[in-house]
Structure formats: structure tokens, C-alpha cells
Design an enzyme around this catalytic site. Structure first.
Site, PDB file in Angstrom:
ATOM      1  N   ASP A   1      59.200  59.464  49.679  1.00 44.90           N
ATOM      2  CA  ASP A   1      58.477  59.260  50.791  1.00 44.90           C
ATOM      3  C   ASP A   1      58.485  60.667  51.673  1.00 44.90           C
ATOM      4  O   ASP A   1      57.390  60.591  52.531  1.00 44.90           O
ATOM      5  CB  ASP A   1      58.800  57.985  51.521  1.00 44.90           C
ATOM      6  CG  ASP A   1      58.666  56.815  50.828  1.00 44.90           C
ATOM      7  OD1 ASP A   1      57.835  56.883  50.031  1.00 44.90           O
ATOM      8  OD2 ASP A   1      59.262  55.838  51.556  1.00 44.90           O
TER       9      ASP A   1
ATOM     10  N   ALA B   1      57.554  53.076  45.728  1.00 44.64           N
ATOM     11  CA  ALA B   1      59.039  53.096  45.209  1.00 44.64           C
ATOM     12  C   ALA B   1      58.986  53.727  43.827  1.00 44.64           C
ATOM     13  O   ALA B   1      59.781  54.427  43.524  1.00 44.64           O
ATOM     14  CB  ALA B   1      59.591  51.835  45.242  1.00 44.64           C
TER      15      ALA B   1
ATOM     16  N   HIS C   1      44.568  34.796  24.183  1.00 41.08           N
ATOM     17  CA  HIS C   1      43.619  33.929  24.816  1.00 41.08           C
ATOM     18  C   HIS C   1      44.083  32.624  25.154  1.00 41.08           C
ATOM     19  O   HIS C   1      44.748  31.906  24.264  1.00 41.08           O
ATOM     20  CB  HIS C   1      41.955  33.638  23.756  1.00 41.08           C
ATOM     21  CG  HIS C   1      41.296  32.701  24.476  1.00 41.08           C
ATOM     22  ND1 HIS C   1      40.488  32.943  25.468  1.00 41.08           N
ATOM     23  CD2 HIS C   1      41.038  31.362  24.254  1.00 41.08           C
ATOM     24  CE1 HIS C   1      39.544  31.977  26.032  1.00 41.08           C
ATOM     25  NE2 HIS C   1      40.020  30.810  25.239  1.00 41.08           N
TER      26      HIS C   1
END
Length: 180
Positions: free
Chosen positions: A24, A32, A157
Site C-alpha cells: 500500500d 492485498a 453446465h
């Protein structure tokens, strides 16, 4: 520093010798998983393993909202800037054609961005649970897959994942359950 962030080069080195910065405190996505990858990169860099620089566009982005928003790679606009407007194709697959989306009562889309006659350079999705599809989208982008290569894969599917397969089928010229 710039605007409160520590500036680094593509090897995450600061302007101070032998000092790296990750997470950060560096400009870019404040995620993160980005910080974890940067930490691994720096550890390998210090160990002399010469890791490949991190492709910021190759970092998955997910907004956990309702509906979710997930993306990988370049937007259509950024792809046109990079490759030229005439060299970029985009396709929107409406989740209305996906069985699991109907079961979940969700709406949304999968948008693919590709270089004409080349790989997929962006995958953007909106809909319930599309954050769960980001893993395959990351492989598609980072392995520079062509639509026809993804189209030949079997997607179970009914799953949300099937929407990625069908979007690639359509972009490869073989639409199955495409809805406008």
C-alpha cells in the site's frame, strides 16, 4: 515520495540503495494480493533469482458488491491506445444466455477485449459471483490466450464459468447461447 507514495522502479527498488517498497505504500492498486506478489518478487530479487517484473494489468481486480464487478487486463479504451483502434475487437456476452445466471436471477455480462487476430488482452465481468471467474480470466490474460484456444475448452453446465467459455466461442466466430 509523491502524493504520499514511495516511488519505485519496475524492480520495486526505491531511490535509496538496497531499499525496496511494496504494498500500500507504492502507487497503484491497493490490493492485498498485489502486495503479497510484490513481497514474493522482492524476496526472489534479493535472493538473486531475477524474477520477471510484475505486470500491473495482470493483477485481478474484484469489487465485492451486488452485482460483483471483476476484471483483468486492459479496458477496450486502453487496448485501443496501446494497439490502435483498428487493431482491437471487443465482444459483450449477455449473462441472460447463461443457465446458472438464470438460476441465480442475475443479469450482467462478460466483455472480452482482444487484439485482432491475436490474444485476449482484457476480460471484464459484471454479475452475481463473477469474482469467482477471475482465476480463469487471469490465466487467459497472462498466458496470452486466443479466443479459439479458450473456446475449445469444456466449461461445465450450468455454471457461471460457462459464460467465459461461451463469450470466447462467440469471439472465435462460433456463438452458442449468445443473446443481445
Amino acid at each position: 515520495m509523491e502524493r504520499g507514495f514511495v516511488l519505485t522502479d519496475d524492480r520495486l527498488r526505491t531511490s535509496v540503495p538496497n531499499v525496496f517498497a511494496v504494498g500500500d505504500i507504492v502507487p497503484g492498486l491497493q490490493l492485498a494480493h498485489r502486495g503479497f506478489q510484490q513481497g514474493i518478487f522482492v524476496a526472489e530479487e534479493i535472493a538473486g533469482k531475477n524474477p520477471a517484473p510484475i505486470d500491473e494489468a495482470g493483477i485481478p481486480r474484484v469489487t465485492y458488491s451486488d452485482p460483483e464487478v471483476a476484471s483483468m487486463g486492459l479496458t477496450e479504451a486502453k487496448a485501443k491506445e496501446k494497439y490502435g483502434a483498428d487493431k482491437v475487437q471487443a465482444y459483450n456476452y449477455n449473462l441472460g444466455g447463461n443457465g446458472k445466471s438464470q438460476i441465480l436471477r442475475t443479469q450482467g455480462f462478460v466483455k472480452l477485449v482482444r487484439v485482432a487476430d491475436g490474444p485476449v488482452v482484457g476480460v471484464h465481468m459484471v454479475g452475481a459471483r463473477v469474482g469467482e471467474l477471475i482465476g480463469e480470466a487471469q490465466l487467459i490474460y497472462n498466458w496470452e490466450a486466443y479466443p479459439a484456444e479458450v473456446a475449445q475448452l469444456v466449461h461445465a453446465h450450468p455454471t457461471q464459468n460457462e459464460a467465459l467459455g461461451e463469450a470466447h466461442l462467440a469471439l472465435a466466430g462460433k456463438p452458442l447461447h449468445a443473446h443481445a
